[in-house]
Enzyme design. Structure first.
Site, PDB file in Angstrom:
ATOM      1  CD  GLU A  96      -2.313  -3.257 -13.849  1.00  0.00           C
ATOM      2  OE1 GLU A  96      -1.407  -2.394 -13.986  1.00  0.00           O
ATOM      3  OE2 GLU A  96      -3.206  -3.172 -13.001  1.00  0.00           O
ATOM      4  CB  VAL A  97       3.407  -4.559 -17.831  1.00  0.00           C
ATOM      5  CG1 VAL A  97       4.475  -4.347 -18.897  1.00  0.00           C
ATOM      6  CG2 VAL A  97       2.785  -3.223 -17.428  1.00  0.00           C
ATOM      7  CG  HIS A 101       6.760  -6.877 -14.062  1.00  0.00           C
ATOM      8  ND1 HIS A 101       6.046  -7.197 -15.200  1.00  0.00           N
ATOM      9  CD2 HIS A 101       5.838  -6.568 -13.123  1.00  0.00           C
ATOM     10  CE1 HIS A 101       4.752  -7.083 -14.963  1.00  0.00           C
ATOM     11  NE2 HIS A 101       4.605  -6.708 -13.694  1.00  0.00           N
ATOM     12  CG  MET A 102      10.926 -10.147  -8.455  1.00  0.00           C
ATOM     13  SD  MET A 102      12.658 -10.670  -8.214  1.00  0.00           S
ATOM     14  CE  MET A 102      12.590 -12.330  -8.794  1.00  0.00           C
ATOM     15  CG  HIS A 103       5.469  -6.212  -8.443  1.00  0.00           C
ATOM     16  ND1 HIS A 103       4.886  -4.990  -8.688  1.00  0.00           N
ATOM     17  CD2 HIS A 103       4.965  -7.055  -9.386  1.00  0.00           C
ATOM     18  CE1 HIS A 103       4.047  -5.087  -9.715  1.00  0.00           C
ATOM     19  NE2 HIS A 103       4.078  -6.330 -10.160  1.00  0.00           N
TER      20      HIS A 103
HETATM   21  P1  AMP Z   1       1.666  -6.076 -12.995  1.00  0.00           P
HETATM   22  O1  AMP Z   1       0.268  -5.791 -12.579  1.00  0.00           O
HETATM   23  O2  AMP Z   1       2.325  -7.146 -12.160  1.00  0.00           O
HETATM   24  O3  AMP Z   1       1.790  -6.350 -14.484  1.00  0.00           O
HETATM   25  O4  AMP Z   1       2.496  -4.772 -12.666  1.00  0.00           O
HETATM   26  C1  AMP Z   1       2.728  -3.764 -13.579  1.00  0.00           C
HETATM   27  C2  AMP Z   1       3.265  -2.610 -12.784  1.00  0.00           C
HETATM   28  O5  AMP Z   1       3.874  -1.702 -13.673  1.00  0.00           O
HETATM   29  C3  AMP Z   1       2.210  -1.832 -11.991  1.00  0.00           C
HETATM   30  O6  AMP Z   1       2.519  -1.873 -10.597  1.00  0.00           O
HETATM   31  C4  AMP Z   1       2.290  -0.415 -12.577  1.00  0.00           C
HETATM   32  O7  AMP Z   1       2.125   0.580 -11.599  1.00  0.00           O
HETATM   33  C5  AMP Z   1       3.700  -0.417 -13.158  1.00  0.00           C
HETATM   34  N1  AMP Z   1       3.938   0.517 -14.253  1.00  0.00           N
HETATM   35  C6  AMP Z   1       3.197   0.676 -15.375  1.00  0.00           C
HETATM   36  N2  AMP Z   1       3.751   1.608 -16.173  1.00  0.00           N
HETATM   37  C7  AMP Z   1       4.871   2.035 -15.557  1.00  0.00           C
HETATM   38  C8  AMP Z   1       5.882   2.982 -15.870  1.00  0.00           C
HETATM   39  N3  AMP Z   1       5.855   3.694 -17.016  1.00  0.00           N
HETATM   40  N4  AMP Z   1       6.905   3.171 -14.996  1.00  0.00           N
HETATM   41  C9  AMP Z   1       6.943   2.460 -13.851  1.00  0.00           C
HETATM   42  N5  AMP Z   1       6.030   1.544 -13.493  1.00  0.00           N
HETATM   43  C10 AMP Z   1       4.998   1.336 -14.331  1.00  0.00           C
END
Ligand code: AMP
Length: 115
Positions: A96-97, A101-103
């Protein structure tokens, strides 16, 4: 600086619950946690996706991301029982972003395979 929400977290324009920071890496709690512990670990330089990573260029940075994951897992006491590291890439990966990033997920038994 880029224009994702994570760029604004790095520049401290918007707040985040930061759990680790070094010269090249930042880690903060996911705003919508999918596990009792859910941390996002990001490089401060902007790399949109895994597709833009090259071993020769980013080897040291990748090592720092994994070092941060291990350090945070220990600090937050999820290292012993185990945890999961996930990097989503692109549309089918569920990204999504578009700032790499690593979860880091832990604190409960995680199922496999993912949906
Ligand atoms: P992805 O789907 O791998 O791109 O993960 C993006 C993650 O960013 C999701 O788990 C969201 O909950 C998280 N996220 C989006 N905006 C924020 C924010 N402002 N602070 C912390 N986490 C966020």
């Amino acid at each position: 600086m880029g224009n994702t929400i994570f760029s604004k977290i790095i520049s401290k324009e918007i707040p985040a619950d930061i759990v680790f920071e070094s010269e090249n890496v930042l880690a903060f709690r996911d705003i919508s946690p999918k596990a009792p512990t859910h941390i996002l670990i990001i490089p401060k330089i902007e790399i949109p996706t895994v597709r833009e990573i090259s071993g020769s260029e980013h080897a040291v940075l990748l090592g720092e991301l994994f070092d941060a994951a291990n350090h945070i897992a220990k600090e937050l006491k999820i290292a012993e029982e185990g945890f999961r590291l996930v990097i989503n890439c692109g549309a089918n990966g569920g990204q999504e972003v578009y700032h790499l990033h690593m979860h880091l997920l832990g604190g409960r038994k995680l199922t496999w395979p993912p949906g």
